[in-house]
Scaffold this active site. Structure first.
Site, short mmCIF file in Angstrom:
data_model
loop_
_atom_site.label_atom_id
_atom_site.label_comp_id
_atom_site.label_asym_id
_atom_site.label_seq_id
_atom_site.Cartn_x
_atom_site.Cartn_y
_atom_site.Cartn_z
N HIS A 195 44.11 27.37 132.16
CA HIS A 195 45.17 27.50 131.17
C HIS A 195 46.52 27.00 131.70
O HIS A 195 46.60 26.00 132.40
CB HIS A 195 45.27 28.95 130.69
CG HIS A 195 44.00 29.47 130.09
ND1 HIS A 195 43.22 28.75 129.23
CD2 HIS A 195 43.37 30.67 130.23
CE1 HIS A 195 42.18 29.47 128.85
NE2 HIS A 195 42.24 30.63 129.45
N VAL B 222 34.32 31.78 123.67
CA VAL B 222 33.63 32.07 124.92
C VAL B 222 33.62 30.83 125.81
O VAL B 222 33.98 29.73 125.39
CB VAL B 222 32.17 32.52 124.68
CG1 VAL B 222 32.14 33.82 123.86
CG2 VAL B 222 31.35 31.44 124.01
N SER B 223 33.18 31.00 127.02
CA SER B 223 32.96 29.88 127.93
C SER B 223 31.69 29.13 127.53
O SER B 223 30.69 29.75 127.17
CB SER B 223 32.79 30.38 129.36
OG SER B 223 33.93 31.04 129.82
N THR C 55 33.15 28.75 132.34
CA THR C 55 32.92 27.34 132.62
C THR C 55 33.68 26.92 133.87
O THR C 55 33.20 26.11 134.65
CB THR C 55 33.37 26.48 131.43
OG1 THR C 55 32.85 27.04 130.22
CG2 THR C 55 32.88 25.06 131.58
N ALA C 56 34.86 27.48 134.06
CA ALA C 56 35.64 27.15 135.26
C ALA C 56 34.85 27.45 136.52
O ALA C 56 34.79 26.63 137.45
CB ALA C 56 36.95 27.95 135.26
#
Length: 286
Positions: free
Chosen positions: A157, A62-63, A113-114
Site C-alpha cells: 500500500h 482478499v488476497s 499475495t505479498a
C-alpha cells in the site's frame, strides 16, 4: 441494472486503504442506481482473508493468494480489485544491503499475495532462506523495522511512498522481480462474492463495481471525504498517489492480461508447493 434477488444489505468487508474506499465510495453510499446495498466492515487484509476462509460475509476484498482455498464458495469478480505494474510489495530494512538469511521478517499476512510473492522471490535469491516470519498489521511494520524489533519488513500500500520518512531502505521490490520473470502485471487484491447469491446477482455485483470505479474516476472529489476519513496515511498527496497506482484499467476489468497474471501466480505457487492447485474452471465467472 435490475434489482438483486436478495434485498438485504450484503455483508461486505474491505480495507480502509485509499484504493478500496475510492473504488467502493459511490456504491457504498447508494450512488449507483440498482446496485445492491452494502453493509460495510473495514478490516486489514489478514482479517478479510480469514473471513473468506471461514465462509463469512457476502462480498470481500482478499488476497489473490487465498483464492485456491475459497473458490468453492466464492466467485472471483472480474473487476474492482488491485493489479498493476510498478506496484509490488517492498522488502525494507534499517540498513542498506542487509542480508536476509536467517533474519526475522515482518509480513502483513501469511495468506497475502505479498507474502506469496516474497516466498517466490526468497526461494531464488536468499540462500539458506529467511528466519522467523512475524505477522503484524501492515501499518505497524515500518515502525517495527525502524525500532529494531524485526530485521526486515514486507510492506504494501502507501508504504511505497512513505518508507523513507521512517529512515528505511528498500532492499528489494517483489513487483520488479515478478514483472522481470513473467512479463505480467502484479496481482495483489481480488474482489470475491458468495456463489450462493446466484449468477444474476453476481453479474449485478460486477456491474456495480465497474460503475462505482467509473463514478470515482469521473468525479474524484466526490470520494475524497470517504477516502480521507479512513486513510491511515492522512497526507492527501499520498492518498492520491496510492489511488493512482492501484486503481487502473485492471480495476475496471481484469481482461486477458489480468487473468493471465492471476493464473500465472497461482499456477507457479502450486508448482512450488506453496498453494493447492486450482481447478480448471476455478476462475470462471458466471
Amino acid at each position: 441494472m435490475s434489482a438483486p434477488a436478495e434485498h438485504r444489505p450484503l455483508k461486505t468487508a474491505y480495507s480502509p486503504c485509499p484504493n478500496d474506499t475510492f473504488v467502493f465510495d459511490a456504491w457504498a453510499h447508494g450512488r449507483i442506481p440498482g446496485a445492491p446495498a452494502l453493509e460495510v466492515t473495514f478490516a486489514d487484509i489478514d482479517i478479510t482473508n480469514g473471513l473468506a476462509e471461514r465462509g463469512e460475509f457476502d462480498v470481500l476484498k482478499v488476497s489473490y493468494a487465498v483464492l485456491p482455498y475459497v473458490l468453492d464458495e466464492y466467485a472471483l469478480l472480474p473487476c474492482g480489485g488491485a493489479l498493476g505494474r510498478g506496484c509490488g510489495p517492498l522488502v525494507l530494512t534499517r540498513e542498506p544491503g542487509t542480508a536476509l538469511a536467517g533474519s526475522t521478517v515482518a509480513v502483513p499476512s501469511e495468506t497475502s499475495t505479498a507474502y506469496l510473492l516474497f516466498r517466490l522471490w526468497a526461494a531464488e535469491t536468499v540462500p539458506g532462506g529467511v528466519g522467523e516470519i512475524v505477522v503484524m498489521p501492515f501499518h505497524e511494520i515500518m515502525p517495527a523495522v525502524r525500532d529494531g524489533k524485526v530485521d526486515a519488513g514486507l510492506v504494501i500500500h502507501e508504504a511505497r511512498f512513505t518508507y523513507r520518512d521512517y529512515g528505511l531502505h528498500k532492499l528489494a521490490d517483489m513487483g520488479e522481480h515478478w514483472e522481470a520473470t513473467t512479463g505480467l502485471p502484479i496481482p495483489l487484491g481480488a474482489i470475491i462474492a458468495r456463489r450462493s447469491l446466484g449468477g444474476a446477482t453476481l453479474k449485478l455485483l460486477a456491474d456495480s463495481a465497474r460503475a462505482s470505479v467509473r463514478a470515482a474516476w469521473e468525479d474524484p472529489e466526490a470520494s475524497r471525504p470517504y477516502v480521507m476519513e479512513h486513510a491511515q496515511e492522512l497526507d492527501p498527496a499520498v492518498a492520491d498517489a496510492h489511488i493512482g497506482l492501484y486503481v487502473n484499467e485492471f480495476t475496471a476489468d481484469l481482461g486477458e492480461d489480468g487473468y493471465a497474471a492471476v493464473r500465472g501466480l497461482l499456477t507457479r505457487a502450486a508448482a512450488e508447493g506453496l498453494l493447492p492447485p486450482l481447478g480448471p474452471n476455478a476462475l470462471a465467472f458466471p
